[in-house]
Write an enzyme that holds these catalytic residues in place. Structure first.
Site, PDB file in Angstrom:
ATOM      1  N   HIS A 136       0.810  -1.224   0.000  1.00  0.00           N
ATOM      2  CA  HIS A 136       0.000   0.000   0.000  1.00  0.00           C
ATOM      3  C   HIS A 136       0.844   1.276   0.000  1.00  0.00           C
ATOM      4  O   HIS A 136       1.931   1.334   0.564  1.00  0.00           O
ATOM      5  CB  HIS A 136      -0.937   0.014   1.218  1.00  0.00           C
ATOM      6  CG  HIS A 136      -0.196   0.080   2.531  1.00  0.00           C
ATOM      7  ND1 HIS A 136       0.177   1.260   3.118  1.00  0.00           N
ATOM      8  CD2 HIS A 136       0.256  -0.907   3.335  1.00  0.00           C
ATOM      9  CE1 HIS A 136       0.805   1.022   4.246  1.00  0.00           C
ATOM     10  NE2 HIS A 136       0.885  -0.297   4.408  1.00  0.00           N
ATOM     11  N   HIS A 145      12.148  -0.421 -13.129  1.00  0.00           N
ATOM     12  CA  HIS A 145      11.905  -1.852 -13.363  1.00  0.00           C
ATOM     13  C   HIS A 145      11.940  -2.561 -12.015  1.00  0.00           C
ATOM     14  O   HIS A 145      12.971  -2.562 -11.338  1.00  0.00           O
ATOM     15  CB  HIS A 145      12.967  -2.424 -14.295  1.00  0.00           C
ATOM     16  CG  HIS A 145      12.735  -3.847 -14.700  1.00  0.00           C
ATOM     17  ND1 HIS A 145      13.438  -4.429 -15.733  1.00  0.00           N
ATOM     18  CD2 HIS A 145      11.911  -4.821 -14.234  1.00  0.00           C
ATOM     19  CE1 HIS A 145      13.036  -5.695 -15.877  1.00  0.00           C
ATOM     20  NE2 HIS A 145      12.116  -5.943 -14.964  1.00  0.00           N
TER      21      HIS A 145
END
Length: 209
Positions: A136, A145
């Site tokens: 979250h 990446h």
């Protein structure tokens, strides 16, 4: 009829992106593009490689996605595409789990089994690779990446152009700077400044760009 798009890239990474687009079933892939002109005329999964940038400029397909693993190369191509009036799509594998409040910007790929939890933001031209977990309130900058099997705990910020290698873990509430490399299997327990490579568990700096 579905919108026709191109895939820029004709490598193994492009194969994964093609599979995601096919499974989403939102677009029809018209062709592939790659600046390696030796690939012109080849096919991947039945899609022709038409050539490089000049060939793309001569086409009537104006929407696509960049399927290049290198952060620097992917962002460079994406920038060129935008400058030349092309629109970039995002691609999210149907098995990926995106929670409430998640935002994913254009040019980003979310691969099979990835989990992105509530209120996380994913910038442009990001790769969230296979089975990566982002908890979250994370903020992932442009051109990042996140490699397969990586885990970002809650409220982690990752700066643009950073590469989190396979199996790395970032504990909660940390800031990882711009253009950082976090080595495979590393555990990051403190903030990482811009341009640093860190490896190990706990991760330690081994190189400054």
């Amino acid at each position: 009829m579905k919108q026709k798009i191109f895939v820029f890239g004709a490598s193994g990474h492009a194969k994964v992106v093609i599979d995601i687009i096919e499974r989403q079933d939102l677009y029809d892939i018209a062709f592939l593009v790659d600046d390696d002109l030796s690939l012109k005329g080849h096919q991947i999964y039945g899609y022709p490689v038409i050539g490089g940038k000049d060939d793309l400029l001569g086409s009537d397909v104006r929407m696509g996605i960049v399927a290049i693993g290198s952060n620097r190369a992917r962002r460079s191509v994406a920038g060129w595409l935008r400058e030349n009036g092309f629109e970039l799509i995002s691609a999210v594998h149907p098995s990926a789990q995106l929670a409430r409040g998640v935002s994913v910007e254009s040019g980003t790929v979310v691969m099979a089994g990835a989990v992105i939890n509530s209120d996380s933001t994913i910038g442009r031209e990001v790769i969230i690779n296979t089975q990566a977990s982002i908890d979250h309130d994370c903020a992932i900058g442009e051109g990042v990446h996140i490699a397969p099997g990586s885990t970002l705990c809650g409220t982690v910020t990752v700066g643009e152009g950073t590469f989190i290698c396979a199996g790395a873990t970032i504990i909660p509430n940390l800031t990882i700077g711009h253009h950082v490399t976090v080595g495979a299997g590393s555990t990051v327990i403190r903030d990482v400044p811009d341009g640093v490579t860190v490896v190990g568990s706990p991760a330690k700096a081994v190189r400054q760009c």
